[in-house]
Design a protein around this motif. Sequence first.
Motif, PDB file in Angstrom:
ATOM      1  N   GLY A   2       0.818  -1.199   0.000  1.00  0.00           N
ATOM      2  CA  GLY A   2       0.000   0.000   0.000  1.00  0.00           C
ATOM      3  C   GLY A   2       0.850   1.245   0.000  1.00  0.00           C
ATOM      4  O   GLY A   2       2.029   1.209   0.314  1.00  0.00           O
ATOM      5  N   GLU A   3       0.227   2.352  -0.351  1.00  0.00           N
ATOM      6  CA  GLU A   3       0.941   3.621  -0.342  1.00  0.00           C
ATOM      7  C   GLU A   3       1.075   4.171   1.067  1.00  0.00           C
ATOM      8  O   GLU A   3       1.943   4.961   1.343  1.00  0.00           O
ATOM      9  CB  GLU A   3       0.199   4.634  -1.212  1.00  0.00           C
ATOM     10  CG  GLU A   3       0.301   4.348  -2.681  1.00  0.00           C
ATOM     11  CD  GLU A   3      -0.244   5.483  -3.495  1.00  0.00           C
ATOM     12  OE1 GLU A   3      -0.062   6.643  -3.113  1.00  0.00           O
ATOM     13  OE2 GLU A   3      -0.858   5.211  -4.510  1.00  0.00           O
ATOM     14  N   THR A   4       0.172   3.770   1.945  1.00  0.00           N
ATOM     15  CA  THR A   4       0.182   4.296   3.301  1.00  0.00           C
ATOM     16  C   THR A   4      -0.031   3.158   4.286  1.00  0.00           C
ATOM     17  O   THR A   4      -0.382   2.046   3.921  1.00  0.00           O
ATOM     18  CB  THR A   4      -0.944   5.322   3.500  1.00  0.00           C
ATOM     19  OG1 THR A   4      -2.191   4.643   3.406  1.00  0.00           O
ATOM     20  CG2 THR A   4      -0.887   6.436   2.477  1.00  0.00           C
ATOM     21  N   VAL A   5       0.137   3.466   5.554  1.00  0.00           N
ATOM     22  CA  VAL A   5      -0.143   2.501   6.607  1.00  0.00           C
ATOM     23  C   VAL A   5      -1.609   2.065   6.522  1.00  0.00           C
ATOM     24  O   VAL A   5      -1.937   0.900   6.724  1.00  0.00           O
ATOM     25  CB  VAL A   5       0.173   3.102   7.992  1.00  0.00           C
ATOM     26  CG1 VAL A   5      -0.311   2.198   9.102  1.00  0.00           C
ATOM     27  CG2 VAL A   5       1.653   3.385   8.110  1.00  0.00           C
ATOM     28  N   LEU A  24      -7.974  11.594  -0.043  1.00  0.00           N
ATOM     29  CA  LEU A  24      -7.238  11.286   1.181  1.00  0.00           C
ATOM     30  C   LEU A  24      -5.740  11.305   0.947  1.00  0.00           C
ATOM     31  O   LEU A  24      -4.970  11.836   1.750  1.00  0.00           O
ATOM     32  CB  LEU A  24      -7.666   9.918   1.727  1.00  0.00           C
ATOM     33  CG  LEU A  24      -9.073   9.866   2.307  1.00  0.00           C
ATOM     34  CD1 LEU A  24      -9.484   8.413   2.522  1.00  0.00           C
ATOM     35  CD2 LEU A  24      -9.143  10.641   3.599  1.00  0.00           C
ATOM     36  N   ILE A  25      -5.301  10.718  -0.149  1.00  0.00           N
ATOM     37  CA  ILE A  25      -3.868  10.606  -0.414  1.00  0.00           C
ATOM     38  C   ILE A  25      -3.261  11.933  -0.853  1.00  0.00           C
ATOM     39  O   ILE A  25      -2.213  12.340  -0.375  1.00  0.00           O
ATOM     40  CB  ILE A  25      -3.590   9.522  -1.474  1.00  0.00           C
ATOM     41  CG1 ILE A  25      -3.892   8.154  -0.884  1.00  0.00           C
ATOM     42  CG2 ILE A  25      -2.156   9.594  -1.976  1.00  0.00           C
ATOM     43  CD1 ILE A  25      -3.812   7.032  -1.886  1.00  0.00           C
ATOM     44  N   HIS A  26      -3.922  12.617  -1.760  1.00  0.00           N
ATOM     45  CA  HIS A  26      -3.324  13.823  -2.342  1.00  0.00           C
ATOM     46  C   HIS A  26      -3.870  15.110  -1.724  1.00  0.00           C
ATOM     47  O   HIS A  26      -3.117  15.919  -1.205  1.00  0.00           O
ATOM     48  CB  HIS A  26      -3.516  13.836  -3.851  1.00  0.00           C
ATOM     49  CG  HIS A  26      -2.900  12.659  -4.522  1.00  0.00           C
ATOM     50  ND1 HIS A  26      -1.543  12.484  -4.596  1.00  0.00           N
ATOM     51  CD2 HIS A  26      -3.451  11.583  -5.120  1.00  0.00           C
ATOM     52  CE1 HIS A  26      -1.281  11.344  -5.219  1.00  0.00           C
ATOM     53  NE2 HIS A  26      -2.420  10.782  -5.546  1.00  0.00           N
ATOM     54  N   GLY A  27      -5.151  15.300  -1.789  1.00  0.00           N
ATOM     55  CA  GLY A  27      -5.740  16.556  -1.327  1.00  0.00           C
ATOM     56  C   GLY A  27      -5.589  16.790   0.160  1.00  0.00           C
ATOM     57  O   GLY A  27      -5.170  17.865   0.599  1.00  0.00           O
ATOM     58  N   ALA A  28      -5.930  15.791   0.958  1.00  0.00           N
ATOM     59  CA  ALA A  28      -5.873  15.965   2.408  1.00  0.00           C
ATOM     60  C   ALA A  28      -4.455  16.226   2.886  1.00  0.00           C
ATOM     61  O   ALA A  28      -4.232  17.068   3.760  1.00  0.00           O
ATOM     62  CB  ALA A  28      -6.463  14.741   3.110  1.00  0.00           C
ATOM     63  N   ARG A  29      -3.502  15.537   2.316  1.00  0.00           N
ATOM     64  CA  ARG A  29      -2.101  15.757   2.711  1.00  0.00           C
ATOM     65  C   ARG A  29      -1.672  17.188   2.397  1.00  0.00           C
ATOM     66  O   ARG A  29      -0.984  17.832   3.175  1.00  0.00           O
ATOM     67  CB  ARG A  29      -1.179  14.776   1.993  1.00  0.00           C
ATOM     68  CG  ARG A  29      -1.283  13.383   2.518  1.00  0.00           C
ATOM     69  CD  ARG A  29      -0.330  12.472   1.789  1.00  0.00           C
ATOM     70  NE  ARG A  29      -0.496  11.103   2.256  1.00  0.00           N
ATOM     71  CZ  ARG A  29       0.111  10.068   1.722  1.00  0.00           C
ATOM     72  NH1 ARG A  29       0.937  10.236   0.708  1.00  0.00           N
ATOM     73  NH2 ARG A  29      -0.093   8.861   2.193  1.00  0.00           N
ATOM     74  N   THR A  30      -2.079  17.668   1.237  1.00  0.00           N
ATOM     75  CA  THR A  30      -1.716  19.032   0.842  1.00  0.00           C
ATOM     76  C   THR A  30      -2.339  20.045   1.786  1.00  0.00           C
ATOM     77  O   THR A  30      -1.679  20.993   2.230  1.00  0.00           O
ATOM     78  CB  THR A  30      -2.160  19.300  -0.602  1.00  0.00           C
ATOM     79  OG1 THR A  30      -1.529  18.347  -1.463  1.00  0.00           O
ATOM     80  CG2 THR A  30      -1.789  20.705  -1.050  1.00  0.00           C
TER      81      THR A  30
END
Length: 82
Positions: A2-5, A24-30
């Motif tokens: 996976g890309e994340t935990v 979740l992966i792109h927008g939220a991190r930004t």
Amino acid sequence: MGETVFDEEYVHRQLPERLNKMALIHGARTVLVHGTEEQQRNWLPRVLDCSDISCQGFSEQHAGSDLTSRRTTGRLDGTKSS
């Protein structure tokens, strides 16, 4: 792999893929790293509860999301489109 935990846990527990994964992966991190507190308060809860769903558009065949790789061009031919 996976890309994340979170992805690893989903695979380990044999859960279906998460909804709104792109946000979740792109927008939220930004937003977490660069967003103001107000942006985080307004946007992150809606991403988590799937009130706001994100997706990724692709520009053209063989370019994917890399807009600098596009090959499509346009030209004016004197006609009007409706």
